[in-house]
Design a protein around this motif. Sequence first.
Motif, short mmCIF file in Angstrom:
data_model
loop_
_atom_site.label_atom_id
_atom_site.label_comp_id
_atom_site.label_asym_id
_atom_site.label_seq_id
_atom_site.Cartn_x
_atom_site.Cartn_y
_atom_site.Cartn_z
N ASP A 24 -6.06 -4.95 5.59
CA ASP A 24 -5.86 -6.27 4.19
C ASP A 24 -4.87 -5.66 3.17
OD1 ASP A 24 -7.96 -7.78 5.37
OD2 ASP A 24 -9.43 -6.53 4.41
N VAL A 25 -4.56 -4.67 2.95
CA VAL A 25 -3.56 -4.13 2.01
C VAL A 25 -2.36 -4.22 2.66
CG1 VAL A 25 -2.77 -2.03 0.65
CG2 VAL A 25 -5.17 -2.35 0.79
N LYS A 26 -2.03 -3.78 4.06
CA LYS A 26 -0.81 -3.97 4.47
C LYS A 26 -0.48 -5.41 4.42
CE LYS A 26 -2.07 -1.58 8.26
NZ LYS A 26 -1.85 -0.99 9.55
N LYS A 27 -1.40 -6.50 4.73
CA LYS A 27 -0.90 -7.69 4.57
C LYS A 27 -0.30 -8.40 3.39
CE LYS A 27 -2.83 -12.54 5.57
NZ LYS A 27 -4.22 -13.12 5.96
N LEU A 28 -1.04 -7.81 2.23
CA LEU A 28 -0.45 -8.16 0.91
C LEU A 28 0.89 -7.34 0.78
CD1 LEU A 28 -0.92 -9.60 -1.72
CD2 LEU A 28 -2.00 -7.79 -2.68
N LEU A 29 0.75 -6.04 1.19
CA LEU A 29 2.24 -5.45 1.15
C LEU A 29 3.42 -6.31 1.47
CD1 LEU A 29 1.33 -1.70 1.52
CD2 LEU A 29 1.76 -3.01 -0.79
N ARG A 30 3.16 -6.79 3.01
CA ARG A 30 4.15 -7.71 3.52
C ARG A 30 4.50 -8.71 2.70
NH1 ARG A 30 1.49 -8.36 7.92
NH2 ARG A 30 0.68 -10.23 7.64
N ASP A 31 3.37 -9.62 2.02
CA ASP A 31 3.79 -10.52 1.64
C ASP A 31 4.51 -10.40 0.15
OD1 ASP A 31 2.34 -12.12 3.22
OD2 ASP A 31 0.49 -12.19 2.22
N LEU A 32 4.30 -9.22 -0.25
CA LEU A 32 4.97 -8.71 -1.67
C LEU A 32 6.49 -8.27 -1.17
CD1 LEU A 32 2.19 -6.86 -3.66
CD2 LEU A 32 3.19 -8.97 -4.10
N ASP A 33 6.68 -8.05 -0.06
CA ASP A 33 8.00 -7.50 0.47
C ASP A 33 8.42 -6.21 -0.25
OD1 ASP A 33 10.29 -7.45 2.05
OD2 ASP A 33 11.36 -8.87 0.50
N VAL A 34 7.31 -5.24 0.11
CA VAL A 34 7.63 -3.90 -0.96
C VAL A 34 8.64 -2.95 0.02
CG1 VAL A 34 5.24 -4.15 -1.83
CG2 VAL A 34 5.62 -2.81 0.44
N LEU B 218 5.20 7.38 3.98
CA LEU B 218 3.93 7.46 4.62
C LEU B 218 3.41 5.85 4.63
CD1 LEU B 218 1.04 8.30 5.53
CD2 LEU B 218 0.46 8.56 3.18
N CYS B 219 3.99 5.20 3.48
CA CYS B 219 3.44 3.72 3.30
C CYS B 219 4.34 3.04 4.55
CB CYS B 219 3.87 3.13 2.25
SG CYS B 219 3.42 1.39 1.75
N LEU B 220 5.49 3.20 4.63
CA LEU B 220 6.49 2.71 5.63
C LEU B 220 5.76 2.96 7.27
CD1 LEU B 220 10.17 3.52 4.34
CD2 LEU B 220 8.97 1.26 4.58
N ALA B 221 5.39 4.14 7.34
CA ALA B 221 4.79 4.61 8.69
C ALA B 221 3.52 3.56 9.07
CB ALA B 221 4.38 5.69 8.68
N HIS B 222 2.66 3.29 7.78
CA HIS B 222 1.71 2.44 8.21
C HIS B 222 1.85 1.25 8.51
CE1 HIS B 222 -1.53 5.38 7.37
NE2 HIS B 222 -1.19 5.89 6.10
N MET B 223 3.17 0.44 7.82
CA MET B 223 3.54 -0.85 8.03
C MET B 223 4.30 -1.20 8.99
SD MET B 223 4.19 -1.74 3.96
CE MET B 223 4.80 -3.51 4.24
N ALA B 224 4.79 -0.13 9.73
CA ALA B 224 5.69 -0.31 10.67
C ALA B 224 5.06 -0.91 12.07
CB ALA B 224 6.59 1.07 11.05
N VAL B 225 3.79 -0.83 12.03
CA VAL B 225 3.08 -1.24 13.34
C VAL B 225 3.05 -2.56 13.62
CG1 VAL B 225 1.43 0.88 13.18
CG2 VAL B 225 0.93 -1.13 12.12
#
Length: 838
Positions: free
Chosen positions: A99-109, A131-138
């Motif tokens: 759920d956090v990743k979804k919001l981070l994608r919407d925030l364009d971090v 670390l954050c980029l690795a989590h989001m790169a999936v």
Amino acid sequence: MGKKVKKEAESPPKDVFDPLLVESKTPATAVLMLSSPENEVLAKACDALYKFASKGDENKLTLLGLGALEHLYKLLSHEDQIVRRNAVMVFGIMASNCDVKKLLRDLDVTSSLISQLTPEEDVVIHEFATLCLAHMAVEYTTKVKIVEQGGLEPLIRLLGSPDPDVTKNSIECIYLLVQDFQNRAAVRELNVIPPLLGLLESEYPVIQSLALQTLEVISKDRETRIILGENKGIDLLLNILENNELSDLHIETLAVLGNCLEDVHTLQLIQLTGSLKKLLSFLEVSTVPDIQKNAAKAITKAAHDAEIRKILHWEEVEKLLLNLLETNSDEVKVAASQAISAMCENMDSKSIFGLQGIPQLVQLLSSDNEEVKEAAVTALTNLTTASPRNTSAVAEAEGIEPLMNTLNAQRDGAVANAIAVLTNLSLQEASRASIQSHGVMSALARPLRSTNSQVQSKAAFAVAAFGCDADARTELRNAGGLGPLVQLLHSKNEEVRRNASWAVMICASDELTAIELCNLGALDILEEINLSTKRKNQFSEAALEKLLDKNLSQKYSRMGYLSSSNIITNGFYDCGQVKHGKKFLSLEELSKQELTDRRAIIFINAKPQENTAFNAVSHSVLLHKMSSSRLDKHIMWWVSTWLMVYNFFYVRKRKGKKEEEKPKEVTNVTPEVQEEINLENSLWLPPPDFILMDYINDASKAILPLTTTREQVVALAQFVADKMGGPVEIENLHNFSWELQLSEIEFELKCNIVPIGKIKRGTFYHRALLFKVIADRIGIGCSLVRGQYNRAWNEVKLVEDSPTGLLLPPQEYIVDLMFEPGCLMKQGTAKADQYKRI
């Protein structure tokens, strides 16, 4: 005064607040503190949130609900490094939640995180940003953003970071990014190979493993493999294999080397340096199932190229694969069998496997593992295709029975390939007989009902292969296999439809099977297929012709043509042209119809007395059937009278005085015989046409002595015309009342079926049929062609006399049977065309 001034100077300014220790026990308070203008408060709030989020997903969701991420996002660009660092730490730890990743994608971090990867930034920021980029790169959309926003270059640079966490997060992110093939070229251009190879010597196994996994993905591209070879990457990979302390990395290493084997240039380089022999030697001594399995899979992928197959053969890879068949691991056996299938494309390898591997593969057919069974029988298919020696080896290894058992396997691939091997074996007479003795046609009935197009195609092809034997066709018919075979003609798969047509053509070689195929609708389906330019094929056309050749009545009705090779036999009948889609009725079905004013059915039955089935039993059966049908007493009287005449003239006359008492005996035993006969199952038998028999006898005596075919054709034409009302003048054709005489015969017989011998005034189609019947009996080759408006004619081929003595090709003539009986009109002339149209 001086003291007073000093005292005033020491007092703090009025707008300065004394330090205040703030303690909070709720995350909501800490989130509120993220709005503070003070750097120290912000730093402490971020630190508190990091510790809170580290305790589990539930806490991360709590912070998400409190809106902490929106506040933290603003702090990513804060001027204070400590505040930025602590904010990035919170992002890094929270990004593992979906759920956090979804919001981070919407925030364009991603853009803000990539900006934190500069060399001058703190290593902790590097660690948690990667670390954050690795989590989001999936997720695919985030991968695109990272690449578009220039994230690849700093990530590759950080592969050389002294901090192992930064390195690990960076390589993991790169590994996820290169899963999409379009990113592989981008990382290659940024020279990612050298730093990746450097990570193979890392002291941290997780980093080594991620580096190998990344190399395995990007080495799928040929350009990357070349760069890998130029940077001595093959040697580094082989060094890992030789180091037993790095055995946990051997599987990933083999995956990279497997990709290298797919490239001819790289493989040649490996071979020249001796590395290929070293690799194969390692694989031969390895006992680790995963390594053995991956090695076989690598060989399978590499063996798709002909040049690579040659190189692998020179290095005796066959020995390795045959050894792998002996392992206890089913997965290894599957992979080795698949590699053998691929290597069979090389004829030398195919020969080696045939000599040494076939007995092992035959044994695997009895495995309880369905996947092993499928892989083994697939290898046998490739080994026996176009290889008589290997085919013999399968039979010698007693492979027929396990192959027959494999027809009941659960996997469609196993069934299809088992059928293919049996079909290959059918090319050898001894194996063919053995397979048929195991009931192959009965066994094929089940695969014919399969929903898998590959199984359907192979099964139909096998029916065509084994159906050349009459007993095999009978077995298939008795096993109920003709029904599903006919249904395959409906298939949308072109190969299935072609093979099914071929099988039908082969099975139609005997009359009983052909009749059954027709009853199942094969003729209608084939006729429909052949009307389509896209669906028809050479076998569908041949199958239709073969079926019709076994049922000339139906052929003439549907096609309107009988060739000189179509010999009209007893039981033939002409019921006129049947419309497309309308059922073609049998003579027995037509006999049960009420008398109508429709076109009479003309039938042929010139069986000699000694061969006729119309003995006393047949007579009684016929009487019973007629009495149980809708015929009235007058018809019964006619049939009884006819039978009495038959017995008197054709039994007593030909048997002599010793047989004169036999009709009495027949009369006495007939009731007893009737009780013993199953009348419901007996065939309807049309009465013999004695007049036609006399025609044939008379024509034989008069025409056969003639010396030339032309003379015989002319004499037969005159003979037929004489029996059918004689010559007719063209202008008086409309007065030739043949319809009235034919109606009188139908009324006399109380039946629509009329024996051709009864017709004394026949028109075009009656005469042409009689001409063809007699010509077939006395050996004159002719065809029968149906025209329009009750027209029909015969075509004969005659050789013209050449004045120079040259042998000229035969010419086609139409025989005039109506106006100038015996006149031969050359095909294509005006007179011949007029005869067809009159």
